[in-house]
Design a protein around this motif. Structure first.
Motif, PDB file in Angstrom:
ATOM      1  N   ALA A  62      19.704 120.591 109.814  1.00 27.74           N
ATOM      2  CA  ALA A  62      18.255 120.365 109.003  1.00 27.74           C
ATOM      3  C   ALA A  62      17.168 119.883 109.996  1.00 27.74           C
ATOM      4  O   ALA A  62      17.689 119.011 110.912  1.00 27.74           O
ATOM      5  N   GLU A  63      15.950 120.326 109.925  1.00 27.21           N
ATOM      6  CA  GLU A  63      14.881 119.597 111.092  1.00 27.21           C
ATOM      7  C   GLU A  63      14.322 118.758 110.411  1.00 27.21           C
ATOM      8  O   GLU A  63      13.420 117.904 110.712  1.00 27.21           O
ATOM      9  N   VAL A  64      14.000 118.843 109.025  1.00 26.52           N
ATOM     10  CA  VAL A  64      13.210 117.836 108.118  1.00 26.52           C
ATOM     11  C   VAL A  64      14.121 116.923 107.361  1.00 26.52           C
ATOM     12  O   VAL A  64      15.047 117.563 106.603  1.00 26.52           O
ATOM     13  N   SER A  65      14.009 115.770 107.271  1.00 24.56           N
ATOM     14  CA  SER A  65      14.748 115.020 106.298  1.00 24.56           C
ATOM     15  C   SER A  65      14.356 115.309 104.795  1.00 24.56           C
ATOM     16  O   SER A  65      13.217 115.299 104.617  1.00 24.56           O
ATOM     17  N   ARG A  66      15.459 115.436 104.104  1.00 23.19           N
ATOM     18  CA  ARG A  66      15.255 115.767 102.657  1.00 23.19           C
ATOM     19  C   ARG A  66      15.964 114.827 101.740  1.00 23.19           C
ATOM     20  O   ARG A  66      16.624 115.008 100.812  1.00 23.19           O
ATOM     21  N   VAL A  67      15.823 113.388 102.157  1.00 25.12           N
ATOM     22  CA  VAL A  67      16.587 112.385 101.468  1.00 25.12           C
ATOM     23  C   VAL A  67      15.465 111.537 100.789  1.00 25.12           C
ATOM     24  O   VAL A  67      14.618 110.975 101.358  1.00 25.12           O
ATOM     25  N   ALA A  68      15.974 111.123  99.775  1.00 22.96           N
ATOM     26  CA  ALA A  68      15.024 110.213  98.924  1.00 22.96           C
ATOM     27  C   ALA A  68      15.888 109.179  98.133  1.00 22.96           C
ATOM     28  O   ALA A  68      17.106 109.347  98.002  1.00 22.96           O
ATOM     29  N   GLY A  69      15.283 108.216  97.722  1.00 21.82           N
ATOM     30  CA  GLY A  69      16.065 107.106  97.218  1.00 21.82           C
ATOM     31  C   GLY A  69      15.134 106.327  96.174  1.00 21.82           C
ATOM     32  O   GLY A  69      13.899 106.187  96.434  1.00 21.82           O
ATOM     33  N   TYR A  70      15.665 105.482  95.124  1.00 17.18           N
ATOM     34  CA  TYR A  70      14.975 104.470  94.325  1.00 17.18           C
ATOM     35  C   TYR A  70      15.545 103.209  94.446  1.00 17.18           C
ATOM     36  O   TYR A  70      17.071 103.211  94.529  1.00 17.18           O
ATOM     37  N   GLU A  71      14.919 101.967  94.292  1.00 16.39           N
ATOM     38  CA  GLU A  71      15.756 100.747  94.529  1.00 16.39           C
ATOM     39  C   GLU A  71      14.680  99.907  93.760  1.00 16.39           C
ATOM     40  O   GLU A  71      13.465  99.758  93.957  1.00 16.39           O
ATOM     41  N   LEU A  72      15.054  99.302  92.615  1.00 18.48           N
ATOM     42  CA  LEU A  72      14.595  98.397  91.956  1.00 18.48           C
ATOM     43  C   LEU A  72      14.013  97.059  92.780  1.00 18.48           C
ATOM     44  O   LEU A  72      13.104  96.237  92.445  1.00 18.48           O
ATOM     45  N   HIS A  73      15.025  96.560  93.545  1.00 25.01           N
ATOM     46  CA  HIS A  73      14.892  95.311  94.399  1.00 25.01           C
ATOM     47  C   HIS A  73      13.934  95.270  95.460  1.00 25.01           C
ATOM     48  O   HIS A  73      14.681  96.267  96.469  1.00 25.01           O
ATOM     49  N   GLU A  74      12.725  94.933  95.679  1.00 19.78           N
ATOM     50  CA  GLU A  74      11.974  95.243  96.726  1.00 19.78           C
ATOM     51  C   GLU A  74      12.337  95.111  98.228  1.00 19.78           C
ATOM     52  O   GLU A  74      12.362  95.857  99.081  1.00 19.78           O
ATOM     53  N   PRO A  75      12.763  93.586  98.280  1.00 24.43           N
ATOM     54  CA  PRO A  75      13.420  93.312  99.720  1.00 24.43           C
ATOM     55  C   PRO A  75      14.652  94.488 100.173  1.00 24.43           C
ATOM     56  O   PRO A  75      14.502  94.641 101.288  1.00 24.43           O
ATOM     57  N   SER A  76      15.480  94.751  99.272  1.00 20.72           N
ATOM     58  CA  SER A  76      16.424  95.720  99.558  1.00 20.72           C
ATOM     59  C   SER A  76      15.794  96.959  99.999  1.00 20.72           C
ATOM     60  O   SER A  76      16.230  97.814 100.945  1.00 20.72           O
ATOM     61  N   ALA A  77      14.620  97.388  99.312  1.00 25.80           N
ATOM     62  CA  ALA A  77      14.041  98.766  99.608  1.00 25.80           C
ATOM     63  C   ALA A  77      13.501  98.642 101.032  1.00 25.80           C
ATOM     64  O   ALA A  77      13.546  99.809 101.782  1.00 25.80           O
ATOM     65  N   LYS A  78      13.019  97.547 101.245  1.00 25.56           N
ATOM     66  CA  LYS A  78      12.424  97.104 102.822  1.00 25.56           C
ATOM     67  C   LYS A  78      13.488  97.412 103.963  1.00 25.56           C
ATOM     68  O   LYS A  78      13.107  97.980 104.792  1.00 25.56           O
ATOM     69  N   ARG A  79      14.453  96.687 103.551  1.00 26.25           N
ATOM     70  CA  ARG A  79      15.672  96.920 104.359  1.00 26.25           C
ATOM     71  C   ARG A  79      16.056  98.180 104.543  1.00 26.25           C
ATOM     72  O   ARG A  79      16.410  98.722 105.665  1.00 26.25           O
ATOM     73  N   ALA A  80      16.284  99.105 103.448  1.00 27.67           N
ATOM     74  CA  ALA A  80      16.651 100.581 103.562  1.00 27.67           C
ATOM     75  C   ALA A  80      15.600 101.122 104.436  1.00 27.67           C
ATOM     76  O   ALA A  80      16.086 101.730 105.428  1.00 27.67           O
ATOM     77  N   ARG A  81      14.395 101.188 104.248  1.00 26.62           N
ATOM     78  CA  ARG A  81      13.494 101.779 105.219  1.00 26.62           C
ATOM     79  C   ARG A  81      13.528 101.656 106.616  1.00 26.62           C
ATOM     80  O   ARG A  81      13.597 102.301 107.619  1.00 26.62           O
TER      81      ARG A  81
END
Length: 550
Positions: A62-81
């Protein structure tokens, strides 16, 4: 390492326990098959599945990322990014918000992850309402007892393309819990292929809840669940799906998946040749009486004497509970001993109340007993409707296994027990039926058809008790003399708390000598039963009761 914003307690509260890397890698390898696949992780935490998904896509070209996610907990989402950026996937989408409130986007080739596992006690309020609405939008009506993962399964499927693949880590409650019946039915109706991966031991650190892997793909429905078993997570690379399960009814339990095929085929054969039948073939199963206030209505002999009640003011009953019924037959001596131990062997049930009974009724009214719902709807409130005395008692709340106990004294029973009323021509078999039913096939059947409740208790409602596999009338008739000879010894073993020893004797007599089942197969049936009982009791332990993502 824990941070101030995300302690272990906070993660547990939102069902966020993390998945071993071996499991994440296996799941994404199964689900992602092309560089064009678009992948969604519904509750991504710190990108436990998104990271291996991105690596998998890169490996596939794959040349372009096709990955997405949802996260309710904002600090965890920030860490994931942050972690995704460090891994060279800065364009991966991590959306902050409640996945269950998101509108379905059926454009993903793969939905992977480990949904939050929050039991119904903690899954409440608007969060529960949102989850129930999300499932209902897909035609699945969940009960209020459903844990959070159930809504995630249904809503996740709505994000898949028609040929898409769903790969989730789920609690083993999927297999057997009543509230998961709708999920089992949904999966078989929605997907063309449904596979389960079972682990022989716990593979998730710090969490006692048992887990399975759900692998489902395609559309159009299926009648078969394919089963793969591994000992531990590191064995997943060698996994084969060499077992299959065909549920007998829509929404039926998948507990058979946990039973060794040798034991399953043996039971099927015994049933097919009519060596075993359902308990309903012996007679009718009935609930016990409901007083509305056991503390008032059930009395010990000493208490009845202190109140001055006459014999006509009371009825003899089996005391509440079932501990005293684990000895095949409730004898007169045992019943009298229960009374001397101050157990409630009498029910206040006057037809023409004596003067003492009238005084006791007045005491009850002063204590507002008559205002309880069951009392309030009766006229008079103090007259408890009771079923007739059954042939045998059936212990429907069990730490070990359900048991039958003959009722030669003709005692009546409350709703802490069920009653078995033997059909005409079977009344002489009460004692020997109780003994013959104490075998490993019946005990395994109880684990399969019964319900596991808090504390690891196995509960059998009348319908489930009626479906319990027990030796058929013809077999018990044939073995009556041998069972009668064994009865005193087995009773002594049970009274001494030696259940396993008693079961071993019955297995030898009924299964091996009576039905010709080999000792090797009997051992496998017993092992399968013990495994299911251990899983139930483990799930019911204090640790297993803790909320947490598997």
């Amino acid at each position: 390492m824990e941070t101030e914003f995300d302690s272990a307690e906070l993660r547990k509260a939102r069902g966020a326990f993390f998945t071993p890397p071996e499991v994440c890698d296996f799941v994404v390898r199964w689900a992602i098959r092309s560089s064009d696949d678009a992948v969604l992780e519904p509750s991504c935490g710190e990108a436990a599945f998104m990271l291996p998904a991105a690596r998998r896509l890169t490996t596939l070209g794959a040349e372009v990322s096709r990955v997405a996610g949802y996260e309710l907990h904002e600090p965890s989402a920030k860490r994931a990014r942050h972690l995704l950026a460090l891994a060279g996937v800065p364009d991966a989408q991590v959306r902050v918000g409640d996945f269950l409130a998101a509108a379905p986007e059926p454009r993903y080739s793969a939905v992977v992850g480990n949904p939050p596992y929050i039991r119904y006690q903690g899954f409440h309020g608007e969060a529960r309402a949102t989850g129930l609405r999300a499932a209902l939008a897909q035609g699945v009506r969940l009960t209020n007892l459903a844990s959070s993962w159930a809504s995630f399964v249904v809503h996740s499927a709505a994000f898949l393309t028609p040929s898409g693949r769903l790969a989730l880590v789920l609690p083993a409650e999927l297999l057997s819990s009543n509230y998961a019946a709708e999920i089992r039915e949904f999966l078989l109706a929605r997907f063309a292929s449904v596979k389960l991966v079972l682990f022989d031991r716990h593979v998730f650190p710090r969490v006692q809840t048992e887990a399975v892997l759900l692998l489902a793909e395609g559309t159009g429905g299926t009648e078969v669940v394919s089963i793969g078993r591994v000992h531990k997570a590191s064995d997943l690379d060698g996994l084969t799906f060499d077992l299959s399960l065909q549920p007998s009814k829509s929404g039926g339990k998948w507990t058979h998946a946990l039973v060794d095929p040798l034991a399953t085929s043996a039971i099927e054969e015994l049933t097919s040749v009519s060596a075993f039948s359902e308990l309903a073939a012996w007679g009718r199963i009935s609930l016990g009486g409901v007083t509305g206030n056991n503390k008032f209505f059930t009395l010990s002999p000493n208490r009845a004497a202190d109140l001055g009640l006459s014999r006509s003011d009371t009825t003899r009953i089996s005391p509440p509970g079932s501990g005293h019924l684990r000895a095949l037959s409730l004898s007169r001596a045992a019943y009298m001993r229960l009374g001397k131990e101050d157990q409630a062997t009498l029910l206040f049930s006057p037809r023409n109340p004596s003067a003492a009974a009238m005084r006791y009724i007045k005491q009850g009214e002063q204590k507002k007993v008559h205002e309880a719902f069951k009392c309030r709807v009766r006229d008079p409130w103090w007259r408890v409707p009771m079923p007739s005395a059954p042939s045998l008692f059936f212990t429907y709340m069990n730490a070990q296994t359900p048991q039958l106990c003959a009722n030669p004294l003709g005692l009546q029973h409350l709703n802490s027990l069920h009653g078995l009323y033997l059909s005409e021509g079977f009344s002489q078999f009460a004692d020997v039926l109780a003994l013959a039913s104490l075998n490993s096939v019946t005990m395994l059947s109880a684990e399969i058809v019964g319900r596991s409740y808090g504390g690891g208790i196995l509960k059998m409602e009348p319908r489930e008790a009626a479906a319990l596999a027990v030796p058929a009338p013809a077999v018990v008739t044939m073995l009556t003399d041998s069972l009668s000879d064994l009865f005193p010894r087995a009773k002594r073993l049970l009274q001494a708390g030696q259940l396993a020893e008693a079961v071993s004797l019955v297995d030898r007599l009924v299964l091996e000598d009576g039905m010709g089942v080999s000792s090797e197969i009997v051992s496998e049936i017993r092992r399968s039963r013990n495994l299911l009982a251990h899983r139930r009791q483990t799930r019911g332990s204090k640790k297993a009761a803790e909320t947490g993502r598997t």
